[in-house]
Design a protein around this motif. Structure first.
Motif, mmCIF file in Angstrom:
data_model
loop_
_atom_site.group_PDB
_atom_site.id
_atom_site.type_symbol
_atom_site.label_atom_id
_atom_site.label_comp_id
_atom_site.label_asym_id
_atom_site.label_seq_id
_atom_site.Cartn_x
_atom_site.Cartn_y
_atom_site.Cartn_z
ATOM 1 N N THR A 74 13.499 -9.788 1.122
ATOM 2 C CA THR A 74 12.771 -8.673 1.694
ATOM 3 C C THR A 74 12.856 -8.727 3.213
ATOM 4 O OG1 THR A 74 10.688 -9.898 1.764
ATOM 5 C CG2 THR A 74 11.178 -8.676 -0.250
ATOM 6 N N ASP A 76 10.611 -9.139 5.331
ATOM 7 C CA ASP A 76 9.790 -10.175 5.947
ATOM 8 C C ASP A 76 10.291 -11.585 5.647
ATOM 9 O OD1 ASP A 76 9.137 -10.286 3.305
ATOM 10 O OD2 ASP A 76 6.994 -9.947 3.560
ATOM 11 N N LYS A 78 11.049 -13.040 2.699
ATOM 12 C CA LYS A 78 10.726 -13.654 1.411
ATOM 13 C C LYS A 78 11.862 -13.436 0.413
ATOM 14 C CE LYS A 78 5.718 -13.120 1.947
ATOM 15 N NZ LYS A 78 4.481 -12.510 1.385
ATOM 16 N N ARG A 170 -3.972 -6.933 -5.465
ATOM 17 C CA ARG A 170 -3.164 -8.059 -4.981
ATOM 18 C C ARG A 170 -2.694 -8.941 -6.132
ATOM 19 N NH1 ARG A 170 -6.802 -7.720 -0.560
ATOM 20 N NH2 ARG A 170 -8.312 -9.069 -1.611
ATOM 21 N N GLY A 173 0.169 -7.096 -7.932
ATOM 22 C CA GLY A 173 1.364 -6.843 -7.140
ATOM 23 C C GLY A 173 1.754 -5.378 -7.238
ATOM 24 N N GLU A 197 3.037 -1.304 -1.924
ATOM 25 C CA GLU A 197 3.699 -2.474 -1.337
ATOM 26 C C GLU A 197 3.361 -2.579 0.148
ATOM 27 O OE1 GLU A 197 5.975 -5.875 -0.768
ATOM 28 O OE2 GLU A 197 5.248 -4.938 -2.625
ATOM 29 N N LEU A 200 -0.150 -3.942 0.568
ATOM 30 C CA LEU A 200 -0.256 -5.381 0.303
ATOM 31 C C LEU A 200 0.430 -6.225 1.376
ATOM 32 C CD1 LEU A 200 0.330 -5.399 -3.561
ATOM 33 C CD2 LEU A 200 -1.835 -5.565 -2.334
ATOM 34 N N SER A 201 1.439 -5.656 2.044
ATOM 35 C CA SER A 201 2.162 -6.409 3.076
ATOM 36 C C SER A 201 1.853 -5.922 4.488
ATOM 37 C CB SER A 201 3.672 -6.314 2.820
ATOM 38 O OG SER A 201 4.113 -4.967 2.832
ATOM 39 N N ASP A 202 0.895 -4.981 4.587
ATOM 40 C CA ASP A 202 0.463 -4.423 5.876
ATOM 41 C C ASP A 202 1.634 -3.833 6.653
ATOM 42 O OD1 ASP A 202 -1.383 -3.705 7.794
ATOM 43 O OD2 ASP A 202 -1.196 -5.587 8.906
ATOM 44 N N ARG A 203 2.378 -2.925 5.974
ATOM 45 C CA ARG A 203 3.497 -2.235 6.609
ATOM 46 C C ARG A 203 3.424 -0.753 6.292
ATOM 47 N NH1 ARG A 203 8.748 -4.501 4.275
ATOM 48 N NH2 ARG A 203 7.431 -4.900 2.464
ATOM 49 N N VAL A 208 8.786 0.285 4.013
ATOM 50 C CA VAL A 208 9.004 -0.293 2.681
ATOM 51 C C VAL A 208 10.082 0.478 1.948
ATOM 52 C CG1 VAL A 208 7.951 -0.718 0.429
ATOM 53 C CG2 VAL A 208 6.648 -1.182 2.512
ATOM 54 N N ASP A 212 12.901 -2.185 1.248
ATOM 55 C CA ASP A 212 12.679 -2.877 -0.029
ATOM 56 C C ASP A 212 12.907 -1.989 -1.247
ATOM 57 O OD1 ASP A 212 11.940 -4.994 1.541
ATOM 58 O OD2 ASP A 212 9.801 -4.643 1.359
#
Length: 228
Positions: A74, A76, A78, A170, A173, A197, A200-203, A208, A212
Motif C-alpha cells: 500500500t 503507506d 504496508k 476497525r 477492516g 479505508e 481507517l487510515s486517515d487519508r 485511496v 489502493d
C-alpha cells in the motif's frame, strides 16, 4: 504492443494452456485478469504471472516448491497478501502439468464456495427464527459520521449493516465492512469502500482510490468467493 493488449495476449495464452484441464474464461479486472470455471474464480493473472487459489488443504503443495504468494504494498508501505500463489515454471512448458495445477486451484475454489454456501444457509436459518432490530443507536451513528470521509449517509449504511461503532469498523477492516454493507445494500458504490479505508487510515478517499484500488478490489473479490 500496448500494456492492455499484452495483458490480453498473456491471458489468452494461459487459457489455451489450460484447455487440457477445462474450458476457462479470463475476465479483465483492475489491471489483470481473473480466471473462472463454472462461475468460480480460481486464478489471477497479474504482471504476466499466474497465481492459483490456495487454501489450508493445498497450501503444502505450493510451500513444497517454494512458490510465493501474491503480495501488494500500500502507499503507506504496508504489505498485504491474498491466498493465491504462483504456478510453477514447468506448468508453462507442459499443458498436462498446467492442467494438474489448474485443478489444484479450482478445487480450492470449489471448497471455498461450498463453505460459503453452508454459512449462507445457516444465516438464513438463524434469520428465520429471529427479527432484526429496527432501531439504531443515535450516538453510534454520530461517532461513525465523525470519521474522516464518512458522513450521515455513510454512517446510516454502516448502521444498517450492523456496524455501530468505530471500534467495530476497525475490527472488520474496510473490505469486510464494505462487503457487509453490500449484502444489505447491493447498489452501494465503491466510493464507500475508498471512504472506509480512508477513514481507517486517515487519508482522503481520493488518495485511496488512486493508490489502493487494485489491492482493495482483489481482496474484495477473494472475500466474495469465500462468502459465496
Amino acid at each position: 504492443m500496448s500494456r492492455s493488449l499484452a495483458r490480453a495476449a498473456f491471458a489468452q495464452h494461459i487459457v489455451d494452456l489450460m484447455r487440457a484441464f477445462a474450458s476457462v474464461q479470463a475476465r479483465a479486472m483492475f489491471g489483470g485478469h481473473g480466471l473462472y470455471r463454472d462461475g468460480l474464480m480460481f486464478a489471477l493473472l497479474l504482471d504476466e504471472r499466474l497465481y492459483l487459489k490456495v487454501d489450508d488443504d493445498n497450501q503444502a503443495l505450493f510451500d513444497a516448491q517454494g512458490l510465493p504468494p501474491f503480495t501488494y504494498v500500500t502507499k503507506d508501505g504496508k504489505t498485504g497478501s491474498l491466498r493465491y500463489h504462483e504456478a510453477p515454471p514447468d506448468a508453462f512448458e507442459d499443458p498436462q502439468i498446467m492442467a494438474q495445477w489448474a485443478r489444484v486451484g479450482f478445487e480450492a475454489a470449489v471448497r471455498a464456495n461450498a463453505k460459503a454456501t453452508s454459512k449462507k444457509a445457516g444465516r438464513r436459518l438463524a434469520a428465520s427464527g429471529s427479527k432484526a432490530r429496527a432501531t439504531r443507536s443515535t450516538t453510534a451513528g454520530a461517532a461513525l459520521a465523525e470519521l474522516r470521509n464518512l458522513g450521515p449517509a455513510s454512517a446510516a449504511m454502516l448502521l444498517n449493516a450492523g456496524i455501530r461503532t468505530p471500534a467495530q469498523l476497525r475490527k472488520l477492516g474496510a473490505v469486510r465492512a464494505f462487503d457487509q454493507v453490500r449484502q444489505r445494500e447491493p447498489k452501494a458504490s465503491l466510493n464507500l469502500l475508498w471512504a472506509i479505508e480512508g477513514a481507517l487510515s486517515d487519508r482522503p478517499w481520493q488518495e485511496v482510490a488512486e493508490a489502493d484500488r487494485a489491492s482493495l478490489l482483489m481482496a474484495l473479490e477473494d472475500l466474495k468467493l469465500l462468502r459465496g
